[in-house]
Motif scaffolding. Sequence first.
Motif, PDB file in Angstrom:
ATOM      1  N   LEU A   1      49.039 104.115  71.702  1.00  0.00           N
ATOM      2  CA  LEU A   1      47.667 103.887  72.157  1.00  0.00           C
ATOM      3  C   LEU A   1      46.957 102.940  71.202  1.00  0.00           C
ATOM      4  CD1 LEU A   1      46.725 107.600  72.947  1.00  0.00           C
ATOM      5  CD2 LEU A   1      47.378 105.844  74.599  1.00  0.00           C
ATOM      6  N   PRO A   2      45.808 102.396  71.600  1.00  0.00           N
ATOM      7  CA  PRO A   2      45.101 101.439  70.748  1.00  0.00           C
ATOM      8  C   PRO A   2      44.227 102.096  69.686  1.00  0.00           C
ATOM      9  CG  PRO A   2      43.978 101.643  72.842  1.00  0.00           C
ATOM     10  CD  PRO A   2      45.220 102.476  72.954  1.00  0.00           C
ATOM     11  N   GLU A   3      43.742 101.267  68.777  1.00  0.00           N
ATOM     12  CA  GLU A   3      42.777 101.703  67.774  1.00  0.00           C
ATOM     13  C   GLU A   3      41.521 102.225  68.475  1.00  0.00           C
ATOM     14  OE1 GLU A   3      40.756  99.943  63.686  1.00  0.00           O
ATOM     15  OE2 GLU A   3      41.325  98.547  65.269  1.00  0.00           O
ATOM     16  N   CYS A   4      40.960 103.316  67.933  1.00  0.00           N
ATOM     17  CA  CYS A   4      39.762 103.952  68.501  1.00  0.00           C
ATOM     18  C   CYS A   4      39.907 104.174  70.006  1.00  0.00           C
ATOM     19  CB  CYS A   4      38.512 103.137  68.172  1.00  0.00           C
ATOM     20  SG  CYS A   4      37.970 103.326  66.472  1.00  0.00           S
ATOM     21  N   TYR A   5      40.967 104.889  70.375  1.00  0.00           N
ATOM     22  CA  TYR A   5      41.226 105.106  71.801  1.00  0.00           C
ATOM     23  C   TYR A   5      40.204 106.057  72.428  1.00  0.00           C
ATOM     24  CZ  TYR A   5      42.862 109.935  71.666  1.00  0.00           C
ATOM     25  OH  TYR A   5      42.907 111.301  71.555  1.00  0.00           O
ATOM     26  N   ASN A   6      39.534 106.865  71.612  1.00  0.00           N
ATOM     27  CA  ASN A   6      38.645 107.878  72.186  1.00  0.00           C
ATOM     28  C   ASN A   6      37.171 107.528  72.077  1.00  0.00           C
ATOM     29  OD1 ASN A   6      38.127 108.288  69.463  1.00  0.00           O
ATOM     30  ND2 ASN A   6      38.083 110.520  69.628  1.00  0.00           N
ATOM     31  N   SER A   7      36.846 106.345  71.524  1.00  0.00           N
ATOM     32  CA  SER A   7      35.440 106.014  71.319  1.00  0.00           C
ATOM     33  C   SER A   7      35.247 104.510  71.282  1.00  0.00           C
ATOM     34  CB  SER A   7      34.949 106.600  69.991  1.00  0.00           C
ATOM     35  OG  SER A   7      35.508 105.892  68.895  1.00  0.00           O
ATOM     36  N   PRO A   8      34.043 104.025  71.546  1.00  0.00           N
ATOM     37  CA  PRO A   8      33.767 102.604  71.328  1.00  0.00           C
ATOM     38  C   PRO A   8      33.995 102.261  69.852  1.00  0.00           C
ATOM     39  CG  PRO A   8      31.990 103.650  72.564  1.00  0.00           C
ATOM     40  CD  PRO A   8      32.869 104.755  72.048  1.00  0.00           C
ATOM     41  N   TYR A   9      34.355 101.005  69.596  1.00  0.00           N
ATOM     42  CA  TYR A   9      34.609 100.574  68.223  1.00  0.00           C
ATOM     43  C   TYR A   9      33.332  99.986  67.637  1.00  0.00           C
ATOM     44  CZ  TYR A   9      36.780  98.178  64.284  1.00  0.00           C
ATOM     45  OH  TYR A   9      37.099  97.743  63.025  1.00  0.00           O
ATOM     46  N   GLY A  10      32.882 100.562  66.527  1.00  0.00           N
ATOM     47  CA  GLY A  10      31.680 100.059  65.876  1.00  0.00           C
ATOM     48  C   GLY A  10      31.197 101.030  64.825  1.00  0.00           C
ATOM     49  N   THR A  11      30.629 100.503  63.750  1.00  0.00           N
ATOM     50  CA  THR A  11      30.199 101.376  62.656  1.00  0.00           C
ATOM     51  C   THR A  11      29.123 102.362  63.100  1.00  0.00           C
ATOM     52  OG1 THR A  11      28.656  99.631  61.956  1.00  0.00           O
ATOM     53  CG2 THR A  11      30.794  99.718  60.848  1.00  0.00           C
ATOM     54  N   ASN A  12      28.332 101.984  64.101  1.00  0.00           N
ATOM     55  CA  ASN A  12      27.297 102.900  64.588  1.00  0.00           C
ATOM     56  C   ASN A  12      27.884 104.032  65.438  1.00  0.00           C
ATOM     57  OD1 ASN A  12      27.864 100.728  66.395  1.00  0.00           O
ATOM     58  ND2 ASN A  12      26.175 101.395  67.712  1.00  0.00           N
ATOM     59  N   TYR A  13      29.107 103.827  65.969  1.00  0.00           N
ATOM     60  CA  TYR A  13      29.742 104.854  66.801  1.00  0.00           C
ATOM     61  C   TYR A  13      30.570 105.843  65.985  1.00  0.00           C
ATOM     62  CZ  TYR A  13      28.583 101.818  70.761  1.00  0.00           C
ATOM     63  OH  TYR A  13      27.922 101.054  71.682  1.00  0.00           O
ATOM     64  N   PHE A  14      31.099 105.413  64.846  1.00  0.00           N
ATOM     65  CA  PHE A  14      32.030 106.260  64.102  1.00  0.00           C
ATOM     66  C   PHE A  14      31.446 107.636  63.762  1.00  0.00           C
ATOM     67  CE2 PHE A  14      33.938 102.064  62.385  1.00  0.00           C
ATOM     68  CZ  PHE A  14      34.726 101.937  63.515  1.00  0.00           C
ATOM     69  N   PRO A  15      30.227 107.727  63.229  1.00  0.00           N
ATOM     70  CA  PRO A  15      29.693 109.063  62.918  1.00  0.00           C
ATOM     71  C   PRO A  15      29.506 109.929  64.159  1.00  0.00           C
ATOM     72  CG  PRO A  15      28.465 107.356  61.735  1.00  0.00           C
ATOM     73  CD  PRO A  15      29.313 106.658  62.758  1.00  0.00           C
ATOM     74  N   GLU A  16      29.097 109.313  65.261  1.00  0.00           N
ATOM     75  CA  GLU A  16      28.824 110.062  66.496  1.00  0.00           C
ATOM     76  C   GLU A  16      30.088 110.639  67.108  1.00  0.00           C
ATOM     77  OE1 GLU A  16      27.114 109.189  71.034  1.00  0.00           O
ATOM     78  OE2 GLU A  16      26.970 107.647  69.472  1.00  0.00           O
ATOM     79  N   TYR A  17      31.193 109.872  67.056  1.00  0.00           N
ATOM     80  CA  TYR A  17      32.417 110.278  67.734  1.00  0.00           C
ATOM     81  C   TYR A  17      33.424 110.955  66.812  1.00  0.00           C
ATOM     82  CZ  TYR A  17      31.158 107.813  72.040  1.00  0.00           C
ATOM     83  OH  TYR A  17      30.543 107.410  73.206  1.00  0.00           O
ATOM     84  N   ALA A  18      33.133 111.018  65.524  1.00  0.00           N
ATOM     85  CA  ALA A  18      34.098 111.537  64.557  1.00  0.00           C
ATOM     86  C   ALA A  18      34.444 112.997  64.839  1.00  0.00           C
ATOM     87  CB  ALA A  18      33.564 111.377  63.146  1.00  0.00           C
ATOM     88  N   GLU A  19      35.710 113.336  64.591  1.00  0.00           N
ATOM     89  CA  GLU A  19      36.213 114.693  64.761  1.00  0.00           C
ATOM     90  C   GLU A  19      37.039 115.074  63.535  1.00  0.00           C
ATOM     91  OE1 GLU A  19      38.587 115.103  68.256  1.00  0.00           O
ATOM     92  OE2 GLU A  19      37.212 113.943  69.513  1.00  0.00           O
ATOM     93  N   ARG A  20      37.179 116.362  63.359  1.00  0.00           N
ATOM     94  CA  ARG A  20      38.139 116.840  62.379  1.00  0.00           C
ATOM     95  C   ARG A  20      39.530 116.846  63.006  1.00  0.00           C
ATOM     96  NH1 ARG A  20      35.867 118.678  57.857  1.00  0.00           N
ATOM     97  NH2 ARG A  20      37.791 119.734  57.226  1.00  0.00           N
ATOM     98  N   ILE A  21      40.543 116.863  62.168  1.00  0.00           N
ATOM     99  CA  ILE A  21      41.923 116.924  62.636  1.00  0.00           C
ATOM    100  C   ILE A  21      42.575 118.173  62.033  1.00  0.00           C
ATOM    101  CG2 ILE A  21      44.191 115.810  62.531  1.00  0.00           C
ATOM    102  CD1 ILE A  21      42.754 113.116  62.540  1.00  0.00           C
ATOM    103  N   PRO A  22      43.078 119.111  62.873  1.00  0.00           N
ATOM    104  CA  PRO A  22      43.142 119.028  64.334  1.00  0.00           C
ATOM    105  C   PRO A  22      41.767 119.209  64.978  1.00  0.00           C
ATOM    106  CG  PRO A  22      43.945 121.154  63.582  1.00  0.00           C
ATOM    107  CD  PRO A  22      43.720 120.324  62.348  1.00  0.00           C
ATOM    108  N   GLY A  23      41.657 118.619  66.175  1.00  0.00           N
ATOM    109  CA  GLY A  23      40.423 118.678  66.943  1.00  0.00           C
ATOM    110  C   GLY A  23      40.717 118.384  68.398  1.00  0.00           C
ATOM    111  N   GLU A  24      39.667 118.101  69.145  1.00  0.00           N
ATOM    112  CA  GLU A  24      39.817 117.915  70.586  1.00  0.00           C
ATOM    113  C   GLU A  24      40.763 116.768  70.918  1.00  0.00           C
ATOM    114  OE1 GLU A  24      36.896 117.367  74.499  1.00  0.00           O
ATOM    115  OE2 GLU A  24      36.256 116.617  72.536  1.00  0.00           O
ATOM    116  N   SER A  25      40.561 115.613  70.300  1.00  0.00           N
ATOM    117  CA  SER A  25      41.376 114.439  70.641  1.00  0.00           C
ATOM    118  C   SER A  25      42.835 114.637  70.275  1.00  0.00           C
ATOM    119  CB  SER A  25      40.821 113.192  69.943  1.00  0.00           C
ATOM    120  OG  SER A  25      39.567 112.831  70.488  1.00  0.00           O
ATOM    121  N   THR A  26      43.100 115.217  69.107  1.00  0.00           N
ATOM    122  CA  THR A  26      44.497 115.426  68.731  1.00  0.00           C
ATOM    123  C   THR A  26      45.143 116.534  69.567  1.00  0.00           C
ATOM    124  OG1 THR A  26      43.753 116.823  66.893  1.00  0.00           O
ATOM    125  CG2 THR A  26      44.253 114.522  66.399  1.00  0.00           C
TER     126      THR A  26
END
Length: 284
Positions: free
Chosen positions: A49-74
């Motif tokens: 899969l590509p980089e940032c497959y679960n969220s838009p790519y951008g410094t303003n998006y990273f905090p909003e979409y961040a998850e712990r691992i394991p988490g929902e996306s993993t």
Amino acid sequence: MSDNMPGPLTKFRLALIQLMVSPLKASNYNRLGTFVKEAASRGAKVVALPECYNSPYGTNYFPEYAERIPGESTRVLSEVAKEFGVYLIGGSIPEEDDGKLYNTCTVFAPNGSMLLKYRKIHLFDIDVPGKIRFQESETLSPGSSLCTFDTPYCKVGIGICYDMRFTELAQIYTQKGCQLLVYPGAFNMTTGPAHWELLQRARAVDNQVYVAAVSPARNEKSSYVAWGHSSIVNPWGEVLAKAGSEETIIYADIDLKYLSGIRQQIPILKQKRHDLYCIQAVKD
């Protein structure tokens, strides 16, 4: 070896999913599952899969979409890898850990177990006057560990996007026995046309390995527009498969006998080991 015993597995199919990333995580999960199912049905054993497959790519998006691992996306990646029986390279997601954010790739085995967690080492901090300025370090922290995983076919090394510019990373992976390097990435409309394919071909020829780079599909409405053109390059530097800008899957058969033949014909890796020995001797 007995005539009845299976020989080494020297060829497998690789699939790259050039996903059109949505701001809605659920939409990304649903579509990646559909695409992995299709890739597996066409014989793919390793899917990326590509980089940032679960969220838009951008410094303003990273905090909003961040998850712990394991988490929902993993969890989704684990379930999809197990359901379709593939090695799944999960692009990357923004990861939160101990108050820091990372750009992190996870890889899952066909039984759903997580094989590795790689945090992008080289953060994308560039400033091309009049074209693009982007500073991942404004929100992200760099990783500090290289990561490989083994398959029945070969060892695979993982980098993320900007990592592809650093020859040393690919060289170390090759020295560790990797024959395929996979870079989930999101080059932009300035660096993509100039360097995306060039860097993949350079890393492939430099190290006599297969190189795959998988991008998000291009979305002209995004604040960060990805170049697309996910590609797979062989050890001779030939592009075996390349996408356009649209959402799609590309495939290539990774032939390890061909790779061995290239290394026998032009034995640069032996010379590289000798060079490293000489360099170390001078340092000592």
